[in-house]
Design an enzyme around this catalytic site. Structure first.
Site, PDB file in Angstrom:
ATOM      1  N   HIS A   1      47.670  46.003  -3.731  1.00 23.10           N
ATOM      2  CA  HIS A   1      48.510  44.800  -3.619  1.00 23.10           C
ATOM      3  C   HIS A   1      48.140  43.739  -4.657  1.00 23.10           C
ATOM      4  CE1 HIS A   1      44.936  43.402  -1.444  1.00 23.10           C
ATOM      5  NE2 HIS A   1      45.332  42.212  -1.827  1.00 23.10           N
TER       6      HIS A   1
ATOM      7  N   HIS B   1      40.452  31.202  -0.625  1.00 27.21           N
ATOM      8  CA  HIS B   1      40.725  31.914   0.623  1.00 27.21           C
ATOM      9  C   HIS B   1      39.524  32.728   1.048  1.00 27.21           C
ATOM     10  CE1 HIS B   1      41.950  34.914  -2.418  1.00 27.21           C
ATOM     11  NE2 HIS B   1      42.123  35.856  -1.515  1.00 27.21           N
TER      12      HIS B   1
END
Ligand SMILES: [Fe+3]
Ligand SMILES: [Fe+3]
Lengths: 284, 103, 284, 103
Positions: free
Chosen positions: A123, A188
């Site tokens: 991804h 993150h």
């Protein structure tokens, strides 16, 4: 002699594809719109080839042979590798000659990359290309940095590699117009107690420093503060490399939002004289 | 807090990582695991305590053992552990000060 | 602060174990004796740990992820990996803390090694250790260089890595006495029309230059002439690294014979003030 | 002569390399190959010409196709191709001047 048509930086996360509904429709539309805007800007440069700077998330590589840097020299790349990713399967065209050139030049220039003739992209590469709506037949060279398993290459080293890369691309005779997409970050956390929190102050400061154009200050900030921004923020190594390749071209953010429900500070930016319109804001 | 539990993985973490990696990358492994977890885990050199962390979906325990976070995350998704369950398990390990930039 | 007790260079070949009878008993006894002499000298230095510089022969690594350099950080290493190698199985003890230290220092020093927490060592590491009769419980750190599949790191880069390595070992606090064994080469061809020929002039000149102590000249000779000495001679990258680690210590050959029936110019040498007796000769 | 047929492997060489690598490193592959070569080779994306080079032990042809020499050598040993046969096949490709330091 190839021209660099654009050097882009953009976040990636599987959540965008797997759990799109965790955020309001309006916000999702805005974010997807920002990726599409990047894609249109990218295509306006009419590149013949694309160098994707990303990272493997322990799919192609495992701890029995984990490269600090790996240059792709495959004829094509299937994607995605994650059996659990909600994305349709694609096959990217590889630019094998360009990859071989960059690999050979990197070794001559005292870098020690691994190489791969067969990878299935995850991804990290797929998401931004998919969301930007790029021509799937545009030949790519994926270059993967270890940002996911200590010990990792230093931020400074990634910046240096980017400098080398920009110079090598500009010297290359096999393409006329080349674009770079660096993807990863910004703040993150993945599978830590902080997951779902975003350090927007880190992201804002990083973007400000990049816009101010002092590369040394950016590298120092990234090195010293990345631990306050989460393990996913380690992926700004690719932003450091993009900055190295840009060799002084001005940086401009095109989009930023801290999107807690997607676990990520989502940033898009661009090095170059021409402009991506800025959308979104720090207090999104 | 640091971004990482371990700046160099221990052998214990490596062995757990290997199970999580193979489970989601070898063609028949996930089905074999879902059919008989104990039999599948017996293929690896794990202590009973480590095997138990995996078979019981002990997300917090795996994190504390130093498992690679991307392998842990992919395992949570691949095993369909509900997002709020895995997030709550991780959040339970939050120490004072870690949440200073919670938003 | 660790002391380097000895830096050894030695050829390796699976033929020694697989086809010992292809050469006369007397010659075989002489060669095995030379490895044993190296082992005794090695043990006289009483090292606590051993850094093995070798190469993987496409067993642990394949072209889907081929590292230029890979540092071992395993707890132990089984050997051999070749199902066809006539050697009894062994398990080498890994020095995980030392490997981790060297890996982390290498990344800080702008090298880009891959790392491996699990490898099964092949004949490249096994043969010289076995023939030297070294204590199998001596903790090792294997470091593998790509010498087997172009594109490969340059000879100069391998020399530079060796320089780094010598300095990092000398700074290390976790061991008192460390030895280095660099293995590979010298002239030989694997699976080419030249297989079974040995370029003894190349080997003689290389050994002479190394004994003369001019590292720059050695690196230049290795770079410019290796193509005359066979694809197996690419393994002198590990000799370049040993020379870098030796940081000016004198080199002395202990053994050399061109052994066509074992397909290899078999050389053994040593950097340091103390001495391995020289046996064998160039016109063997 | 150069030490290498190719300074960067072609995709054709890569595909051959992949067969030779898996054959001698995956646990059941060698037995499967020995039992039914055609069926085993059909698992790979090889042209009939490339598959034939492998199944007929065409050592010279594999060398010329750019197969990694260590994979080729290990395959010769692993398949028990007699040393003099594989050496003769390679030697048949010798060009004038290549043998100047033959001894
Ligand atoms: Fe990522
Ligand atoms: Fe070798």
């Amino acid at each position: 002699m190839a021209e660099l048509t654009g050097i882009y930086t953009a976040s990636h996360t599987p959540v965008m594809l797997n759990f799109p509904d965790r955020i309001p429709t309006e916000l999702r539309t805005e974010i997807f719109g920002a990726y599409e805007a990047m894609g249109r800007d990218f295509e306006a440069g009419r590149p013949d080839a694309l160098v994707v700077l990303s990272n493997d998330h322990l799919h192609n590589f495992f701890l029995d042979n984990f490269p600090a840097l790996c240059i792709g020299v495959g004829e094509s790349y299937e994607s995605p590798i994650e059996h659990w990713l909600k994305a349709k399967r694609r096959v990217f065209t590889g630019d094998q000659a360009f990859g071989a050139y960059l690999l050979q030049e990197a070794l001559k220039a005292d870098f020690d990359p691994a190489f791969s003739m067969e990878m299935v992209l995850d991804h990290g590469s797929l998401t931004p290309l998919e969301l930007a709506g790029l021509d799937p037949d545009l030949p790519i060279v994926p270059i993967l940095f270890n940002c996911v398993q200590p010990p990792m290459p230093t931020m400074r080293r990634c910046y240096q590699f980017g400098k080398f890369l920009g110079e090598a691309i500009r010297r290359y005779d096999g393409a006329e117009r080349v674009a770079i997409l660096a993807t990863g970050g910004i703040s993150h956390d993945i599978a830590t107690p902080r997951m779902g929190m975003v350090n927007r102050e880190f992201d804002e400061r990083l973007l400000q420093l990049m816009e101010a154009g002092d590369s040394e200050a950016v590298v120092a900030y990234a090195t010293n503060q990345v631990h306050t921004a989460g393990n996913g923020a380690e992926e700004i190594r690719m932003w450091m490399a993009a900055m190295g390749a840009a060799a002084g071209l001005p940086f401009k953010r095109a989009y930023y939002r801290a999107v807690s429900d997607w676990y990520t500070g989502i940033g898009i930016g661009h090095f170059g004289e021409n402009s991506l319109a800025t959308v979104g804001s720090i207090d999104g | 807090m640091s971004n990482w539990r371990q700046m160099m993985p221990t052998t214990e973490a490596y062995l757990l990582d290997k199970v999580l990696y193979e489970l989601h990358h070898k063609p028949d492994d996930l089905a074999a695991y879902n059919e008989d977890k104990a039999a599948y885990l017996a293929r690896f050199r794990l202590t009973p305590e480590l095997a138990e962390k995996i078979s019981s979906n002990d997300v917090a325990g795996l994190y504390e053992a130093g498992v690679n976070p991307y392998l842990l995350r992919a395992h949570c998704i691949g095993m369909r552990i509900p997002e709020d369950v895995s997030l709550a398990a991780l959040r339970s390990l939050m120490k004072e000060g870690d949440d200073k930039w919670l938003n």
